[in-house]
Design an enzyme around this catalytic site. Structure first.
Site, PDB file in Angstrom:
ATOM      1  N   LYS A  18       0.840  -1.207   0.000  1.00 15.11           N
ATOM      2  CA  LYS A  18       0.000   0.000   0.000  1.00 15.11           C
ATOM      3  C   LYS A  18       0.870   1.251   0.000  1.00 15.11           C
ATOM      4  O   LYS A  18       0.662   2.173  -0.789  1.00 15.11           O
ATOM      5  CB  LYS A  18      -0.903   0.026   1.245  1.00 15.11           C
ATOM      6  CG  LYS A  18      -2.236  -0.660   1.089  1.00 15.11           C
ATOM      7  CD  LYS A  18      -3.045  -0.402   2.360  1.00 15.11           C
ATOM      8  CE  LYS A  18      -4.290  -1.240   2.418  1.00 15.11           C
ATOM      9  NZ  LYS A  18      -5.000  -1.041   3.711  1.00 15.11           N
ATOM     10  N   LEU A  21       2.803   1.517  -3.485  1.00 10.72           N
ATOM     11  CA  LEU A  21       1.956   1.855  -4.629  1.00 10.72           C
ATOM     12  C   LEU A  21       1.386   3.266  -4.506  1.00 10.72           C
ATOM     13  O   LEU A  21       1.305   4.005  -5.493  1.00 10.72           O
ATOM     14  CB  LEU A  21       0.831   0.822  -4.767  1.00 10.72           C
ATOM     15  CG  LEU A  21       1.292  -0.579  -5.189  1.00 10.72           C
ATOM     16  CD1 LEU A  21       0.181  -1.595  -4.999  1.00 10.72           C
ATOM     17  CD2 LEU A  21       1.760  -0.588  -6.636  1.00 10.72           C
ATOM     18  N   LYS A  22       1.024   3.660  -3.290  1.00 11.69           N
ATOM     19  CA  LYS A  22       0.562   5.031  -3.084  1.00 11.69           C
ATOM     20  C   LYS A  22       1.716   6.012  -3.285  1.00 11.69           C
ATOM     21  O   LYS A  22       1.513   7.133  -3.748  1.00 11.69           O
ATOM     22  CB  LYS A  22      -0.043   5.190  -1.681  1.00 11.69           C
ATOM     23  CG  LYS A  22      -1.397   4.502  -1.537  1.00 11.69           C
ATOM     24  CD  LYS A  22      -1.952   4.644  -0.124  1.00 11.69           C
ATOM     25  CE  LYS A  22      -3.308   3.957  -0.005  1.00 11.69           C
ATOM     26  NZ  LYS A  22      -3.861   4.030   1.364  1.00 11.69           N
ATOM     27  N   PHE A  39      -6.516   4.998  -7.419  1.00 12.21           N
ATOM     28  CA  PHE A  39      -6.436   4.692  -5.989  1.00 12.21           C
ATOM     29  C   PHE A  39      -5.990   3.244  -5.786  1.00 12.21           C
ATOM     30  O   PHE A  39      -6.011   2.442  -6.725  1.00 12.21           O
ATOM     31  CB  PHE A  39      -7.752   4.980  -5.249  1.00 12.21           C
ATOM     32  CG  PHE A  39      -8.928   4.126  -5.668  1.00 12.21           C
ATOM     33  CD1 PHE A  39      -9.158   2.881  -5.109  1.00 12.21           C
ATOM     34  CD2 PHE A  39      -9.848   4.602  -6.602  1.00 12.21           C
ATOM     35  CE1 PHE A  39     -10.243   2.109  -5.472  1.00 12.21           C
ATOM     36  CE2 PHE A  39     -10.940   3.838  -6.976  1.00 12.21           C
ATOM     37  CZ  PHE A  39     -11.147   2.589  -6.416  1.00 12.21           C
ATOM     38  N   VAL A  44      -6.358  -8.645   3.462  1.00 10.73           N
ATOM     39  CA  VAL A  44      -5.978 -10.038   3.692  1.00 10.73           C
ATOM     40  C   VAL A  44      -7.273 -10.844   3.740  1.00 10.73           C
ATOM     41  O   VAL A  44      -8.227 -10.469   4.424  1.00 10.73           O
ATOM     42  CB  VAL A  44      -5.189 -10.191   5.011  1.00 10.73           C
ATOM     43  CG1 VAL A  44      -4.937 -11.669   5.315  1.00 10.73           C
ATOM     44  CG2 VAL A  44      -3.871  -9.433   4.933  1.00 10.73           C
ATOM     45  N   SER A  49     -13.068 -17.416   4.303  1.00 12.73           N
ATOM     46  CA  SER A  49     -12.936 -17.395   2.836  1.00 12.73           C
ATOM     47  C   SER A  49     -11.776 -18.276   2.377  1.00 12.73           C
ATOM     48  O   SER A  49     -11.862 -18.941   1.343  1.00 12.73           O
ATOM     49  CB  SER A  49     -12.721 -15.959   2.344  1.00 12.73           C
ATOM     50  OG  SER A  49     -13.844 -15.161   2.628  1.00 12.73           O
ATOM     51  N   ASP A  70      -4.164 -15.510  -3.486  1.00 15.70           N
ATOM     52  CA  ASP A  70      -4.719 -14.179  -3.199  1.00 15.70           C
ATOM     53  C   ASP A  70      -5.060 -13.989  -1.723  1.00 15.70           C
ATOM     54  O   ASP A  70      -5.950 -13.209  -1.383  1.00 15.70           O
ATOM     55  CB  ASP A  70      -5.954 -13.921  -4.061  1.00 15.70           C
ATOM     56  CG  ASP A  70      -7.108 -14.877  -3.754  1.00 15.70           C
ATOM     57  OD1 ASP A  70      -6.855 -15.931  -3.125  1.00 15.70           O
ATOM     58  OD2 ASP A  70      -8.251 -14.572  -4.134  1.00 15.70           O
ATOM     59  N   SER A 112     -17.735 -14.801 -17.604  1.00 13.86           N
ATOM     60  CA  SER A 112     -18.712 -13.962 -16.896  1.00 13.86           C
ATOM     61  C   SER A 112     -18.732 -12.526 -17.417  1.00 13.86           C
ATOM     62  O   SER A 112     -19.673 -11.774 -17.171  1.00 13.86           O
ATOM     63  CB  SER A 112     -18.381 -13.931 -15.402  1.00 13.86           C
ATOM     64  OG  SER A 112     -17.099 -13.339 -15.193  1.00 13.86           O
ATOM     65  N   GLU A 137      -1.336 -11.307  -4.656  1.00  9.87           N
ATOM     66  CA  GLU A 137      -1.928 -10.977  -5.955  1.00  9.87           C
ATOM     67  C   GLU A 137      -2.165  -9.474  -6.054  1.00  9.87           C
ATOM     68  O   GLU A 137      -2.649  -8.850  -5.113  1.00  9.87           O
ATOM     69  CB  GLU A 137      -3.263 -11.714  -6.131  1.00  9.87           C
ATOM     70  CG  GLU A 137      -3.951 -11.421  -7.461  1.00  9.87           C
ATOM     71  CD  GLU A 137      -5.281 -12.135  -7.584  1.00  9.87           C
ATOM     72  OE1 GLU A 137      -5.354 -13.128  -8.338  1.00  9.87           O
ATOM     73  OE2 GLU A 137      -6.260 -11.696  -6.935  1.00  9.87           O
TER      74      GLU A 137
END
Length: 208
Positions: A18, A21-22, A39, A44, A49, A70, A112, A137
Site C-alpha cells: 500500500k 503503490l501510493k 487509488f 488479507v 474465505s 490471493d 462472466s 496478488e
C-alpha cells in the site's frame, strides 16, 4: 492452526505494498504528471474465505500457502485501459518483489465478462525467523471494471456462486457496456488529462 501467526506476514505484505503503490501515485503528482494510479486498496482474505476456497479446490492445509495465491490481495484502480498496461510495465521493473505469473483478463476476458489484469508475485518479508517469500496478488483494473466486478462479487456472495441465468445475462451485458465506456473514454483521454492538469495547477496556485 494459529491463524493470527499464519496471516501476520500477509498483513505485512499488504501494508508495505500500500505504501509503495501510493508512493508511486504521489511521485507522479509531485512531477505534475498524469498518474496512471487512481487509488489503491488492499486486504488479507478472511479465514472463512480461505477455508472455503481450500475446500472448493480440494487444497490441503499444508498447500494453502502456495496454492491460494490471493490471501494477500492488492487492487490498483485506473482511469484508462492504457494506464493498466503502464502500471504493469512499471511493476515489471521493480526489484523489491518477483512476478511469478501474469493473467491478462482484459485481452481474454472471463466467461462472466470479468476484466482485469492480475499479477501473482513473491514478496520478501522479514520475520523473526528470517526472510519469508509470501505469495500475493495484484489486480489492476479501470474504474468501470472495478464497479462491475464489485457488483458481481456481491451477487456471487448472495447466491453462493450460483447466480441465476437471467442475472448472469444482464451482468454480461453490463460488462460489455462498462468496457464500451472504457473504450470511449480512451478516445478523449488526452482532453481529460489536460483538463485535470489545468485543475491541478490552479488548485495549487498560492492565493494572492
Amino acid at each position: 492452526m494459529n491463524w493470527e501467526a499464519f496471516l501476520a506476514p500477509y498483513v505485512q505484505v499488504v501494508e508495505e505494498l500500500k505504501v509503495k503503490l501510493k508512493g508511486m501515485r504521489a511521485q507522479f503528482e509531485y512531477e505534475s504528471q498524469h498518474s496512471p494510479i487512481e487509488f489503491v486498496t488492499g486486504r488479507v482474505k478472511p479465514v472463512p474465505s480461505i477455508l472455503d476456497k481450500a475446500y472448493q479446490r480440494n487444497i490441503g492445509m499444508e498447500k494453502i500457502e502456495r496454492e491460494i495465491q490471493d490471501i494477500a490481495g492488492m487492487r490498483v484502480v485506473c482511469q484508462f485501459v492504457d494506464d493498466i498496461y503502464a502500471i504493469v510495465e512499471m511493476l515489471r521493473t521493480r526489484n523489491d518483489f518477483t512476478i511469478i505469473e501474469e493473467k491478462d483478463y482484459i485481452e481474454e476476458k472471463k466467461d462472466s465478462g470479468y476484466r482485469s489484469f492480475h499479477l501473482i508475485i513473491e514478496y520478501p518479508v522479514e520475520t523473526i525467523r528470517g526472510e519469508k517469500q509470501v505469495v500475493a496478488e495484484i489486480q489492476i483494473r479501470t474504474l468501470a471494471m472495478n464497479f462491475w466486478a464489485t457488483n458481481e462479487h456481491s451477487l456471487n456472495y448472495k447466491y453462493e456462486g450460483q447466480i441465476p441465468k437471467n442475472i448472469k445475462a444482464r451482468l454480461k451485458r453490463a460488462a460489455e457496456a462498462a468496457f464500451k465506456l472504457d473504450e470511449e473514454m480512451s478516445k478523449i483521454k488526452d482532453e481529460v488529462q489536460e483538463a485535470q492538469r489545468v485543475f491541478h495547477t490552479n488548485k495549487n496556485k498560492p492565493i494572492e
